[in-house]
Design a protein around this motif. Structure first.
Motif, short mmCIF file in Angstrom:
data_model
loop_
_atom_site.label_atom_id
_atom_site.label_comp_id
_atom_site.label_asym_id
_atom_site.label_seq_id
_atom_site.Cartn_x
_atom_site.Cartn_y
_atom_site.Cartn_z
N ASN A 87 0.80 -1.22 0.00
CA ASN A 87 0.00 0.00 0.00
C ASN A 87 0.84 1.27 0.00
O ASN A 87 0.47 2.25 -0.64
CB ASN A 87 -0.93 0.01 1.22
CG ASN A 87 -2.06 -0.99 1.08
OD1 ASN A 87 -2.30 -1.50 0.00
ND2 ASN A 87 -2.74 -1.27 2.17
N TYR A 144 3.70 1.83 -1.36
CA TYR A 144 4.18 2.12 -2.73
C TYR A 144 3.06 2.72 -3.57
O TYR A 144 3.26 3.64 -4.34
CB TYR A 144 4.69 0.85 -3.41
CG TYR A 144 6.07 0.41 -2.96
CD1 TYR A 144 7.21 0.96 -3.54
CD2 TYR A 144 6.22 -0.53 -1.96
CE1 TYR A 144 8.47 0.56 -3.13
CE2 TYR A 144 7.48 -0.94 -1.53
CZ TYR A 144 8.60 -0.39 -2.12
OH TYR A 144 9.84 -0.77 -1.72
N ALA A 145 1.86 2.16 -3.39
CA ALA A 145 0.71 2.65 -4.17
C ALA A 145 0.44 4.12 -3.84
O ALA A 145 0.19 4.93 -4.72
CB ALA A 145 -0.52 1.80 -3.87
N ASN A 197 2.98 6.32 -5.46
CA ASN A 197 2.82 6.36 -6.91
C ASN A 197 1.67 7.24 -7.34
O ASN A 197 1.79 8.01 -8.29
CB ASN A 197 2.53 4.95 -7.42
CG ASN A 197 3.65 4.40 -8.24
OD1 ASN A 197 3.74 4.73 -9.42
ND2 ASN A 197 4.51 3.62 -7.63
N ASN A 198 0.54 7.09 -6.66
CA ASN A 198 -0.66 7.81 -7.08
C ASN A 198 -1.65 7.76 -5.92
O ASN A 198 -2.40 6.81 -5.78
CB ASN A 198 -1.25 7.14 -8.33
CG ASN A 198 -2.37 7.95 -8.94
OD1 ASN A 198 -2.97 8.80 -8.27
ND2 ASN A 198 -2.64 7.71 -10.20
N ALA A 244 -4.84 5.31 -5.20
CA ALA A 244 -4.75 4.42 -4.05
C ALA A 244 -6.01 4.52 -3.22
O ALA A 244 -6.58 3.52 -2.79
CB ALA A 244 -3.53 4.78 -3.20
#
Lengths: 318, 499
Positions: free
Chosen positions: A190, A192-193, A196-197, A201
Motif C-alpha cells: 500500500n 508504494y501505491a 505512486n498515485n 490508491a
C-alpha cells in the motif's frame, strides 16, 4: 532454460546492482589507499558507525516511498536518548526503559502523522517544526548537560555478541523486517501505491491516511531505538546527539535508489546507501582528509544522487 | 481543386531506444486543406506531430514547407516557419487575460515599454471575429473559460502567429457534443481562409465530418492517403488495424429476469452543488448509461455513490438493503467497483508492475493476515491478463510501458478482480484506440450477461447508443430524462442535455 531466462530477467531488474557496484568500487579504492581499511577492527567500526544511519534510513525510506519526508529524525534520536536516560536515572529496570522509550517514539511519530494527514500540513514543515521542538525539549530536560547512564539499557549500544556489536545485529534485524514489510505485506504494498498515485490508491480502497500515520509511527519507534543505541555506546545521553543525522539519513535513502517524489525505493538499496555514507566517512578519517572537506563532499554526494535520479526519470519519460 | 502543396515530407524516420516510431514516412498536405491523421495508439501519430512542430528532429529524411527545405531543431523554429501545434494539454497561463495569452511574448507596447491594452483588445476582437469565435471577451481571465473556450484561445493565438499549418492533437477529447460542433465550425472557417489543418483524432464521425483527406498510419509506417469523399469509416478502420472488421460491435442482450430486484437504488441523492435530488436504479445484467454535458454532475454523482464525495442527503440501497458508504473502502466491501475517469490521474500506478496494478483493489483477498500470498496474486493477475487479452510481455513489466488501451484494460481487470455486483465505468474508452475500444465493449457486454449491473458514464453518444439498455440524461445536477434505448437517438439525447 525458461527458469534461467526468468532469473536473468529478474537480475536485470534489480535496481540495487549499480548501488552495490558503487559501494564495492568505493571499498576497493579506499582499501588500496589505506591498508588499515580491511582489518577486522575497522570493518566492525564501519558497521557500527553506519548501523544507526541504516536503521533510521529504513524508516525514512518508508516515509519517502509514500511521498513524504521526515527532517526530525536526528532531533528525535537525541530526545529519545535523553528520555531513556532520564527514566534509567530514576531507577527503572532496563526492559521498562526500553518499552517506555519506544512508546515515546511512537507517540512522537503519531503526532507528526496526525498533523500531516488530518490537519493537512506539508510534511516538510511539520517535521521541521518537530525537529526544533524535539531538540529544544532535550535541552530543557537536561539543562544542556549530558546525562550519564548506569543501566542495562546501554547493552544496545555498547554490548557485543561474540565479536559483533549488538547495534550491528539490530541493524540487520531492522533491515530484514523492513525488507519483508515492503515486499511481502499488505501495508508494504500500500505505501508504494500511495507514493505512486495517492488518488488512485484511495479509489482502490486503501486507507491512505492510516498508512501514512503508520510510517511516521514506525519512524518514531526507530528513532527511539537509535537514541538508546547512541546513548548506550557512550554510557551518556547527550542532548545534542544526532544533530545533522537527517542529512545522512536522507542521503542514504536517495543514494539507495528511492525517489523523493515517492513510489520508488527498496530496503536493500537503502541499507547499501547507508553503507556508502559510512564507508565514505570512514575513508575520510583513514585518509586523513580534513573534516571540513567531509561536510562539503557529503553535500555533493546528495546532490549528485538526486541529479542521477532526475536525469534517469527524464530519459524514461521522453 | 489542385491547390499548391504546403508541406511535403520525404521518407522521414525516427527511432527511439527499442522502437522504430516512424519509418520512412511520406506525407503531402495542400494549402487550405483539413488533413486527418488516423491510426491506433502507437502508430506514430504523436511522433510525426512532434517532428513537424520541431520537438524532435528526424533521424532520416527531408521536409519541405512552403517551398523551402526545412530542418527544425526547436519548436520555436517551426513556429517561425508557420507550423503551430495545439497540444492535448493546453498551455495557457491561467490567471492572465485572454488577450495577454494570445499575444504572449509579443505584447503590444508603446515607446516607454508600457503595454497598450486598448490596442491589444481591439486586435484580439478583430481576430476573434475573423474566425467566428463568440462569447469570449479579450479581458476575461483564462480560468473563467471552459476547456473548449481555452482551445479557441489557443487557436486564436496560433493564428496571430501567422500559422500556415495548424496541428491539432485530439482537440475534442474533452469537449461535449455541442462544443465539438463549434470547434469544427471554426476549423471550416480557417480552411476558407487558406490555413491548413492536420487533425488527429480517434473519432471517425468527426474525421469524416471535417477532413478533405485522411492519411492512415500503422506501426510507424505510412499506409495510405484517401480522399474523405471517396471512402468510408469501415475502410479507414480496416486500414488502421490491418484487418477487415467483420461487423461493428453488437450487444448480446441478456434477459433481465422479470421481477428481479434492482442491485442499486438511489433515492433523492444530493451532494454539494453538483448533484441534486437524483433517483436511479440499476438491475442485474443491465447497462444504464449516464450521459449529458461535461459538468452536468455525472462524475460527482457516481463519486458520491462510491463514497469519495460526501452526500448531503438521500439514500443508497443495495439489493434492497440501505447501506452506509463513507469511503471507497466501504463501497468495495459491498461489491461496488468504480473505474474512474482520467487513467493517468486517477487510475494507474505508473512505476508499479502490471501484476501490482491489477491486484491493487482486491489485494486483501490475497493476504493471510498482513502477509501477501504472492503466488496466488500472480496467478489471478495472469488469469485476467489472458481473459482481457492485455498485451504485455510479462506481468512484472511496469505499467507505464503499456499502450493506453492496455493500461485501461489492466485497470478494468483491477476492478473485475474484486468480483463486483455493480460496476461503475466513468468514460472507460476515453483516449483508447479503436481496437481496444471494441474489446472493452465486449468485456462490458460479457459482464452484463453474467448478471453484473453496470452504470456507464460516457460523453460519446454512439458509445451510449451501442451499449446501453437504458439512458439517463443529466443536466445541471438532475436527471433530466430517462430513455429506453429504442427511443433514443443522438438528437433527442442532446435536446434533453442542453435544454
Amino acid at each position: 532454460m525458461q527458469a534461467l531466462v526468468r532469473l536473468a530477467r529478474q537480475a536485470g531488474r534489480q535496481k540495487e546492482i549499480p548501488i552495490l557496484a558503487a559501494l564495492l568500487i568505493l571499498c576497493v579504492v579506499i582499501a588500496w589507499m589505506s591498508p588499515f581499511f580491511l582489518t577486522w577492527q575497522n570493518i566492525f567500526n564501519v558497521f557500527r558507525q553506519f548501523s544507526v544511519i541504516a536503521i533510521l534510513a529504513v524508516g525514512e525510506g518508508l516515509i519517502i516511498i509514500t511521498g513524504g519526508i521526515d527532517l526530525s529524525v536526528g532531533a528525535l534520536l537525541g530526545l529519545m536518548g535523553v528520555l531513556g536516560a532520564t527514566l534509567a536515572s530514576l531507577g527503572w529496570p532496563a526492559p521498562a526503559v526500553f518499552v517506555a522509550t519506544m512508546a515515546f517514539g511512537c507517540a512522537a511519530g503519531t503526532l507528526s502523522g496526525l498533523l500531516i494527514t488530518k490537519v493537512r500540513i506539508n510534511p516538510f514543515i511539520v517535521t521541521l517544526g518537530m525537529m526544533s521542538v524535539a531538540r529544544g525539549t532535550s535541552l530543557l530536560i537536561t539543562g544542556g548537560m549530558p546525562i550519564s547512564i548506569d543501566n542495562g539499557i546501554t547493552y544496545l549500544g555498547g554490548g557485543h555478541i561474540g565479536n559483533v556489536p549488538v547495534s550491528v545485529i539490530i541493524m540487520f534485524i531492522v533491515a530484514i523486517c523492513g525488507y519483508v514489510f515492503t515486499t511481502r505485506t499488505l501495508p508494504g504494498r500500500n505505501i508504494y501505491a500511495i507514493g505512486n498515485n495517492e488518488r488512485a490508491a484511495k479509489l482502490s480502497g486503501i486507507p491512505t491516511d492510516r498508512m501514512k500515520i503508520m510510517v511516521y509511527v514506525i519512524m518514531g519507534a526507530l528513532c527511539a531505538l537509535s537514541g538508546m543505541i547512541v546513548s548506550g555506546t557512550l554510557d551518556t545521553a547527550e542532548p545534542a546527539a544526532g544533530t545533522g543525522y537527517e542529512l545522512d539519513v536522507i542521503a542514504a535513502v536517495v543514494i539507495g535508489g528511492a525517489s523523493l517524489s515517492g513510489g520508488k525505493g527498496s530496503i536493500p538499496g537503502i541499507v547499501m546507501g547507508a553503507a556508502i555514507m559510512g564507508v565514505l566517512r570512514n575513508g575520510f578519517v583513514l585518509l586523513q582528509v580534513s573534516a571540513y572537506w567531509q561536510v562539503v563532499t557529503i553535500g555533493l554526494v546528495i546532490i549528485g544522487a538526486v541529479a542521477i535520479d532526475s536525469i534517469k526519470n527524464r530519459s524514461a519519460n521522453a | 481543386m489542385n491547390r499548391p502543396i504546403l508541406l511535403h515530407t520525404d521518407r522521414i524516420s525516427k527511432t527511439f531506444p527499442g522502437v522504430k516510431a516512424l519509418d520512412g514516412l511520406n506525407l503531402q498536405v495542400r494549402k487550405g486543406e483539413v488533413h486527418a491523421i488516423v491510426g491506433e495508439n502507437g502508430a506514430g501519430k504523436s511522433t510525426l506531430m512532434n517532428i513537424l512542430s520541431g520537438v524532435y528532429a528526424p533521424d532520416e529524411g527531408r521536409m519541405t514547407f512552403d517551398g523551402k527545405e526545412v530542418f527544425f531543431k526547436h519548436p520555436r523554429q517551426a513556429q517561425e516557419a508557420g507550423i503551430v501545434m495545439i497540444h492535448q494539454e493546453l498551455s495557457l497561463a491561467t490567471n492572465v487575460s485572454v488577450m495577454e495569452n494570445v499575444y504572449i511574448g509579443r505584447l503590444k507596447t508603446g515607446k516607454l515599454g508600457f503595454v497598450r491594452y486598448r490596442e491589444m483588445e481591439k486586435a484580439c476582437k478583430e481576430l476573434f471575429d475573423r474566425i467566428g469565435i463568440e462569447g469570449i471577451r479579450p479581458d476575461q481571465t483564462i480560468e473563467e473559460l471552459s476547456i473548449s473556450q481555452m482551445q479557441m484561445v489557443e487557436i486564436a493565438k496560433a493564428l496571430s502567429l501567422e500559422a500556415k499549418l495548424l496541428i491539432m492533437d485530439e482537440p475534442t477529447a474533452s469537449l461535449t457534443h455541442r462544443e465539438t460542433e463549434i470547434l469544427l465550425g471554426i476549423i471550416r472557417e480557417l480552411r476558407e481562409q487558406g490555413v491548413s489543418v492536420l487533425y488527429i483524432s480517434h473519432r471517425m464521425d468527426e474525421v469524416f465530418a471535417i477532413s478533405d483527406q485522411i492519411t492512415v498510419l500503422r506501426d510507424g509506417k505510412y499506409i495510405d492517403t484517401l480522399r474523405t469523399a471517396e471512402t468510408s469509416p469501415n475502410e479507414v478502420i480496416s486500414l488502421m488495424v490491418g484487418r477487415e472488421i467483420s461487423k461493428s460491435f453488437k450487444r448480446q442482450y441478456g434477459a433481465v429476469p422479470s421481477g428481479a430486484k434492482p442491485i442499486l437504488r438511489v433515492e433523492g441523492l444530493c451532494a454539494g452543488e453538483k448533484v441534486r435530488n437524483v433517483d436511479l436504479e440499476v438491475y442485474p445484467g443491465e447497462i444504464v448509461a449516464l450521459t449529458g454535458l461535461v459538468g452536468a454532475g455525472r462524475t460527482e454523482l457516481v463519486q458520491s455513490i462510491f463514497g469519495i464525495d460526501p452526500r448531503t442527503a438521500g439514500r443508497i440501497r443495495l439489493d434492497g438493503r440501505e447501506v452506509r458508504i463513507r469511503s471507497p473502502r466501504d463501497a468495495i466491501g459491498l461489491g461496488i467497483a468504480l473505474l474512474p475517469e482520467g487513467r493517468k490521474i486517477q487510475g494507474i500506478f505508473a512505476d508499479m508492475s502490471v501484476r501490482e496494478n491489477i491486484s491493487m483493489a482486491g489485494l486483501r483477498s490475497f493476504a493471510r493476515g498482513l502477509m501477501l500470498m504472492r503466488k496466488k496474486e500472480a496467478r489471478a493477475a495472469e488469469e485476467y491478463v489472458s481473459r482481457l487479452a492485455i498485451r504485455t510481455t510479462d506481468l512484472e513489466k511496469e505499467i507505464k510501458f503499456l499502450s493506453g488501451g492496455n493500461q485501461q484494460k489492466a485497470i478494468l481487470a483491477r476492478w473485475l478482480l474484486t468480483k463486483p455486483r455493480l460496476l461503475i465505468l466513468d468514460e472507460p474508452t476515453h483516449g483508447v484506440d479503436v481496437g481496444a475500444k471494441a474489446e472493452i465493449y465486449e468485456i462490458i457486454d460479457r459482464l452484463a450477461q453474467e448478471g453484473v449491473g453496470i452504470l456507464l458514464i460516457s460523453s460519446e453518444l454512439p458509445e451510449v447508443l451501442t451499449l446501453a439498455d437504458r439512458i439517463l440524461v443529466m443536466r445541471s445536477g438532475e436527471v433530466a430524462a430517462e430513455l429506453p434505448v429504442g427511443e433514443a437517438d443522438q438528437e433527442r439525447i442532446m435536446k434533453f442535455a442542453t435544454a
